[in-house]
Design an enzyme around this catalytic site. Structure first.
Site, mmCIF file in Angstrom:
data_model
loop_
_atom_site.group_PDB
_atom_site.id
_atom_site.type_symbol
_atom_site.label_atom_id
_atom_site.label_comp_id
_atom_site.label_asym_id
_atom_site.label_seq_id
_atom_site.Cartn_x
_atom_site.Cartn_y
_atom_site.Cartn_z
ATOM 1 N N PHE A 1 0.847 -1.186 0.000
ATOM 2 C CA PHE A 1 0.000 0.000 0.000
ATOM 3 C C PHE A 1 0.882 1.235 0.000
ATOM 4 O O PHE A 1 2.039 1.177 0.429
ATOM 5 C CB PHE A 1 -0.919 0.005 1.239
ATOM 6 N N GLN B 1 -7.056 15.451 2.705
ATOM 7 C CA GLN B 1 -6.455 14.530 1.738
ATOM 8 C C GLN B 1 -7.312 14.377 0.486
ATOM 9 O O GLN B 1 -8.515 14.154 0.582
ATOM 10 C CB GLN B 1 -6.282 13.153 2.381
ATOM 11 N N HIS C 1 -7.692 11.916 -2.487
ATOM 12 C CA HIS C 1 -7.277 10.568 -2.891
ATOM 13 C C HIS C 1 -7.022 10.581 -4.389
ATOM 14 O O HIS C 1 -7.845 11.087 -5.147
ATOM 15 C CB HIS C 1 -8.384 9.568 -2.547
ATOM 16 N N LEU D 1 -14.508 6.419 -5.128
ATOM 17 C CA LEU D 1 -13.182 5.930 -4.783
ATOM 18 C C LEU D 1 -12.816 4.632 -5.489
ATOM 19 O O LEU D 1 -13.593 3.675 -5.513
ATOM 20 C CB LEU D 1 -13.151 5.698 -3.263
ATOM 21 N N GLU E 1 -6.444 2.434 -3.501
ATOM 22 C CA GLU E 1 -5.006 2.389 -3.731
ATOM 23 C C GLU E 1 -4.548 0.933 -3.902
ATOM 24 O O GLU E 1 -3.477 0.681 -4.457
ATOM 25 C CB GLU E 1 -4.356 2.988 -2.486
ATOM 26 N N ARG F 1 -0.358 9.524 -0.859
ATOM 27 C CA ARG F 1 -1.455 10.080 -1.657
ATOM 28 C C ARG F 1 -1.258 11.546 -2.035
ATOM 29 O O ARG F 1 -1.622 11.953 -3.131
ATOM 30 C CB ARG F 1 -2.765 9.919 -0.891
ATOM 31 N N HIS G 1 -11.096 13.310 0.146
ATOM 32 C CA HIS G 1 -11.243 11.983 0.754
ATOM 33 C C HIS G 1 -11.239 11.980 2.272
ATOM 34 O O HIS G 1 -12.040 11.289 2.892
ATOM 35 C CB HIS G 1 -10.117 11.106 0.220
ATOM 36 N N ARG H 1 -2.362 11.534 5.596
ATOM 37 C CA ARG H 1 -2.560 10.183 6.127
ATOM 38 C C ARG H 1 -2.103 9.143 5.109
ATOM 39 O O ARG H 1 -2.375 9.273 3.919
ATOM 40 C CB ARG H 1 -4.041 9.968 6.440
#
Lengths: 610, 255
Positions: free
Chosen positions: A116, A248, A250, A260, A263, A294, A361, A402
């Site tokens: 990730f 954030q 995304h 969404l 990831e 991100r 996001h 994050r």
């Protein structure tokens, strides 16, 4: 008005709220108040995974996870909190497995793990397999598993109840409460959507777990119901909000829709390409490429589009390429997101690349708490009996950006901690008398909204707010764009004073609640923009084109934003002349900024390269 | 895209999203006011785009025409399960149904799901539905000491119940079931799906208890295998198959 008394009241029934409830209901009489049925909460929309250094498939340890979290957050992370989260991640995953969560498995039958963004081996050497997952439905499985266990434990829910006020024994919004003085949270006021009745809940301990505020933006992965309720209620009651300028985006929202795409698509081998078919992330993050954090990927994508290398007829998106992956692999690991591409864009990901663009996001900021989940009313004093966890809160484990999977982790680790803290406190505390008419403010607000003569539509004001936030406070920001957003917000606030609802009924009046929610959105947009204007540097998710460098000498501080009466002092706790001293006047109140020190333990801030 | 749609598009400019007009007929029910308790149809004509879903159309009505139109929604992309409704006579999620895919040349009808009491417009009382769900003990039941780490489960064992873990409790299946319409006591497909999810989980030790519950006269034997539920499921769960597997487990005691 109906009154209730519980030892612990938890507001919100997503991951953090239900994880807290599973702890507190074992120890204390607990009620969970939720504006949705618990299984509708947006935790269920999380896809890719939850990181923990189980080392089930390759070498890993919690120290690497801690480092990645801190570096990912561009060093604005409180390092003690990040360390706790990375350590407790391991048990948090095992807890969920023992509760029944159906994780994907390794050939040996252990919990499988995958790569990730931003999660690396040995401080950035290469991507590591750390995310525990259940296909691309990890959030769905977490939400279902927590709800199942709440059913098992007979947790008491008040579903489709909207909490509209927080009651404290000292009014921080209007009184000048000296530092160190005791302030207690004593209850909440809620609105029962089905009947329109007002309910007052008196409690010894209250946990806010109300989630995020993505609906301040137009293009967002967030649910319609994510309107920053808990943050705004705390803010209105004089509590600070921390680091709200860090939002954030995304990287991979379905272009034009914002839905969404995990990831995990890149963790499983997906590649981002521009119109020329180039794997452009090789230029921006040579070591971990598409698996950079991100903020970096989102900015790189937006930059490709700005420089004319976007794909599509308007050159306004980039492409997520999965076509080199085996269809069977896609079906096994990414079934839901590929279905989204088919359903909503008519794209077949086996054979065609998917149009994607950054989507709002996650709020890194929120109601400040310590590692026990206790809410702070300045840089150091807690409000007794008040706790927060999850996206509504700012511990701060995410700093200015994050890492993917760390939100599912955050809700489990700090949901559990705040539930435990709340129950332990409730066992020793007594109920504190509520004011004479605790629901008066809420009743007045609702009556006013309902009875206001014909005026402008709520939806038009909301749309204008979301459009200005997308245009002026998104991936790229400047002083000019932020001032534009702020002046638009001022104007929209005036329009909001004259807006009206059409549904005048009592029962299931969602028109009325959308009006209330718009008030929350305006508050959150305002505080986000004021914080962003003040922070004249670029860090993590906050990128100022007019100040493109990180400036540790002056801005290695958490922003603390307070709403104060116009006549109050212009200095807030953590006032730093020239940097954290901004005061923004509004009609009838002002926003005063202060700061809070970032806790640094093991890691010296370094330049952030991937 | 259908031939009809391409005609309606009339050669949009590059990058321009084609629009079309569509009539939405909504079943209304207001529990309050002059006409309290009587239901009727309201028609709205709106302009929509190729990527618009029925939920977008309902929002357009609520936000631009009639703020009192009432429905539940949250995530808007088919994972939260809030907006199951009857669209052109079939149970679907409003957020997962594109207008262009259901022939926007004709009026599109939207009604609340059947078999649960209507509260207001498209909102029904979900309590009876969740009560059935809770009754089948929808949680992992184990005996003995907890392991210190994870329980071991092979990929094949995990795969055995994968399909039924996808359930989002939207009630599209249960409220499409003719048996449920006439007998509100029937557990309904969603509850059985969630029982299946645990009965076939190798880690679970509560299958006997759940099978006892579902062996009740309002249990699995009421299923007439009409496959409405499978057709209605927005998550693509083979609901009827899951019910059949539970029936078979009841007879063979093999799971």
């Amino acid at each position: 008005m109906i009154t209730h008394q519980y030892d612990v009241v938890i507001v919100g029934a997503g991951g953090a709220g239900m994880r807290a409830a599973l702890e507190s209901s074992k120890e204390a009489r607990t009620a969970v108040i939720s504006k949705l049925y618990p299984t509708r909460s947006h935790t269920g929309a999380a896809q890719g995974g939850m990181c923990a250094s189980l080392a089930n498939v390759e070498e890993d340890n919690w120290e690497w996870h801690t480092f990645d979290t801190i570096k990912g957050g561009d060093y604005l992370v409180d390092q003690d909190a990040a360390e706790i989260m990375a350590k407790e991640a391991i048990d948090a995953v095992f807890d969920l497995e023992r509760m029944g969560l159906p994780f994907n498995r390794t050939p040996e039958g252990k919990i499988d793990q995958r790569r990730f963004g931003g999660h690396t081996r040995n401080h950035g050497e290469a991507a590591v397999r750390r995310a525990c997952y259940a296909a691309d439905r990890t959030g769905h499985m977490i939400l279902q598993t927590l709800y199942q266990n709440c059913v098992k434990q007979d947790v008491e829910f008040f579903n489709e109840f909207y909490v509209l006020d927080l009651i404290t024994d000292r009014d921080l919004a209007t009184e000048d409460v000296e530092e160190g003085a005791e302030v207690n949270a004593t209850g909440v006021v809620a609105y029962d959507l089905a009947t329109g009745e007002i309910h007052v809940f008196q409690a010894k301990a209250i946990v806010f777990a109300t989630g995020g505020a993505g609906k301040i933006f137009k293009t967002t992965s967030n649910a319609h119901t994510l309107t920053g309720d808990g943050m705004a209620l705390a803010y209105r009651r004089g509590l600070p909000l921390e680091d709200m300028e860090f939002f954030q985006f995304h990287p991979t929202g379905l272009a034009g829709l914002g839905i969404l795409l995990s990831e995990a698509a890149r963790g499983e081998g997906g590649i981002l390409r521009n119109a020329d078919g180039e794997r452009f992330m090789e230029r921006y993050a040579p070591t971990i490429k598409d698996l950079a954090p991100r903020d970096i990927v989102a900015r790189s994508m937006a930059n490709e589009v700005r420089e004319g290398r976007g794909a599509g007829p308007n050159k306004d998106y980039v492409l997520l390429d999965l076509t080199h992956l085996e269809p069977a692999h896609i079906d096994a690991k990414l079934p839901d997101i590929t279905e989204f591409a088919r359903t909503y864009l008519g794209i077949e990901p086996y054979t065609e690349p998917v149009p994607v663009y950054p989507t709002a996001h996650y709020a890194m900021g929120g109601v400040p708490t310590n590692v026990a989940g206790e809410v702070l009313r300045n840089g150091h004093d807690v409000v007794k009996g008040l706790y927060a966890a999850g996206e509504v809160a700012c511990v701060s484990v995410h700093g200015s950006n994050r890492l993917g999977t760390n939100s599912l982790l955050d809700i489990n680790v700090f949901g559990k901690r705040s539930g435990r803290s709340a129950a332990a406190y409730a066992k020793t505390a007594s109920f504190i008398d509520l004011p004479e008419n605790p629901a008066a403010a809420v009743e007045a607000q609702l009556t006013e909204l309902r009875e206001r003569p014909d005026g402008e539509r709520i939806a038009d004001i909301r749309r204008a707010l979301q459009e200005t936030m997308d245009a002026n406070a998104q991936v790229f920001r400047t002083g000019e764009s932020l001032n534009q957003a702020l002046s638009d917000i001022r104007e929209l606030r005036k329009r909001y004073q004259n807006a009206s609802v059409q549904d005048k009924g009592k029962m299931f009046n969602t028109d009325l609640l959308e009006a209330v929610e718009l008030g929350f959105l305006l508050d959150i947009a305002e505080v986000t923009v004021v914080g962003a204007l003040n922070r004249k540097e670029s860090r993590g998710g906050h990128y100022r084109e007019d100040y493109p460098q990180r400036d540790d000498a002056h801005y290695m501080q958490h922003t603390m934003a307070y709403r104060r009466p116009t006549a109050a002092a212009d200095e807030a706790d953590g006032h730093i002349a020239g940097y954290f001293d901004h005061v923004e006047e509004f009609d009838g109140y002002k926003v005063v900024l202060g700061s809070k020190t970032v806790t640094q333990t093991r890691y010296e801030p370094m330049e952030r390269k991937y | 895209m259908t031939a009809v749609m391409e005609k309606a598009d009339a050669q949009p400019k590059a990058g321009e999203i084609p629009s079309f007009d569509v009539t939405i007929k909504v079943r209304r029910f207001n529990p309050e006011g002059d006409a309290a308790g009587e239901s009727h149809w309201d028609e709205f004509r709106i302009t929509a785009y190729g990527t618009d879903r029925v939920l977008d159309a309902l929002h357009k009505i609520k936000w631009e025409h009639d703020g009192s139109l009432t429905f539940r929604r949250s995530c808007a992309h088919g994972v939260c399960g809030s907006d199951a409704m009857r669209i052109n006579g079939r149970n679907r999620l409003a957020c997962k149904t594109l207008l262009k895919d259901i022939n926007p040349q004709r009026p599109i009808t939207v009604e609340p799901i059947k078999g649960l009491p209507v509260v207001k417009d498209l909102v029904v009382d979900m309590e009876p539905f969740f009560a059935s769900y809770r009754e089948i003990m929808p949680f992992l039941i184990t005996k003995g000491n907890e392991p210190t780490k994870e329980r071991i489960q092979s990929a094949e064992q995990r795969e055995r119940f994968d399909d039924t873990t996808k359930c989002i409790l939207c009630a599209a299946c249960t409220s499409s079931c003719p048996v449920f319409w006439t007998d509100g006591q029937y557990f309904g497909p969603a509850a059985i799906v969630n029982a299946h999810r645990f009965i076939f989980d190798s880690r679970d030790e509560g299958a006997q208890q759940r099978l006892e519950i579902l062996n009740d006269k309002e249990g699995v034997w009421r299923c007439r295998t009409t496959f409405n539920c499978t057709e209605a499921c927005p998550r693509g769960i083979e609901v009827t198959k899951a019910i059949q597997e539970v029936k078979r487990a009841m007879i063979t005691r093999a799971f």
